[in-house]
Each structure stands twice: as C-alpha cells, then as structure tokens.
Design a protein around this motif. Sequence first.
Motif: not given
Length: 218
Positions: A194-218
């Motif tokens: 349906x859309x995004x939250x205030x931080x521009x992440x997709x809701x319900x989505x699944x979070x940050x794809x890059x972080x989930x694949x490879x780990x969190x970034x600085x």
Amino acid sequence: MEIINFSEHNSVINQYMAELRDKSYQRNRLLFRNNIKRVGEMMAYELSKTLTYKPKAVTTPLGNIDIPLPKDDLVLATVLRAGLPFHEGFLHVFDHAENGFISAFRMYTNREHTEVGIHTEYMASPSVKGKTLVIVDPMLATGGSMAASIEALLKTGKPRKIHVVCVIATPEGLNVVKDAMPEDSTIWCAAIDPGMNEFKYIVPGFGDAGDLCFGEKL
C-alpha cells in the motif's frame, strides 16, 4: 505501460514471499538471499515468455530438430548492493545476457530522516542501444534510485524495450518509474504494497533488502 503483479495470482512465489516477509525467517541471511534468487528465477521465466524467438536447427545424436530460441540481445542491469541476489536469480535464467551495474542509493536529506535524495556515483554497463534492457531491484519504494538508474543507462543508447522488475513496489514508486520510461515498457512486481512509512520504507514490506542480504551498513 503494462504493470504485472504476481501477487494477484496463486503460485509458489507466494511461499517465498511469505518467508521473505517473516521476521523469524529473516534471521537467516542465506535463506533470505536464496528466496530473493528464487523469486528472481521465476519472474525471469515468466518474462522470457514475452521475448521474441527464432527457430534454430539443433543436431542430436539421432537426428535434427528446430527449437525456438530467444533472439533478443539482453542487457541485465541491477542496482548495487541490494540487487545482487535478485540479479543472480535472473542470470541463472538469462545466462547469455550482458550485464550492467549501477551504484545508486538513497540519502536522507533532513535530520528527521523523512526526506530522501538519490546519489549515483558508479556505472559499469555495455551499450543498451537496440537491446532489451531488464533492470532488476528488489525494492521500488520512492522510485528515485530506479529512475536515476534508468536515466544513467539510457545515456548509453536507446533500447528496443525496457523491463523493470522488483520484488515489492509501492504505488508512488510505480508512478515515478512510469514517468521515466517509454510507454511500451513493462514493470513486473512480485507484490505491490500500500505505501511507505515516514522513513520511506515500504509497509508492510520486509525491511532493508541490502541489510537483510549482507548485514547492516555504517
């Protein structure tokens, strides 16, 4: 402009999507990456049905047979880093394709992290002139990084056809990308949320794809 939404139809892609979204499954990065690849492979198969084909004579040990083979010159492009497993799934299917890679990423432009800009700093791609361009990226949220990637790739030439493929899209992102592409292009989505939250992440989505694949970034 055609938009294809696989979540409107029942298929095994639903199983992979359920696991991608499930926060308990997300603890296993290998499983998450593999599911992204599998969704890519299945979407690539469906996309392959829209290509143009030409019969080719093949000699077997016992005779000859004509088999229709794709005649499109494909450029398969992705956005670093989140797009790499999705790209790999497509490359398993389109193993003769040329490949392009773009570094385009979001940057928050205010202290509250509610406004984002897009920064593009690197591209390695062949010319897309006269070819079928397939751009794959798991998340189509604001659509900014995809639009910037399309703009960068089109500087190498005018493709015969453009396909944009994502795992999850938003209506806002789709509208932005539609404005960046020719009318005869196609957008493929495993799901449209349906859309995004205030931080521009997709809701319900699944979070940050890059972080989930490879780990969190600085």
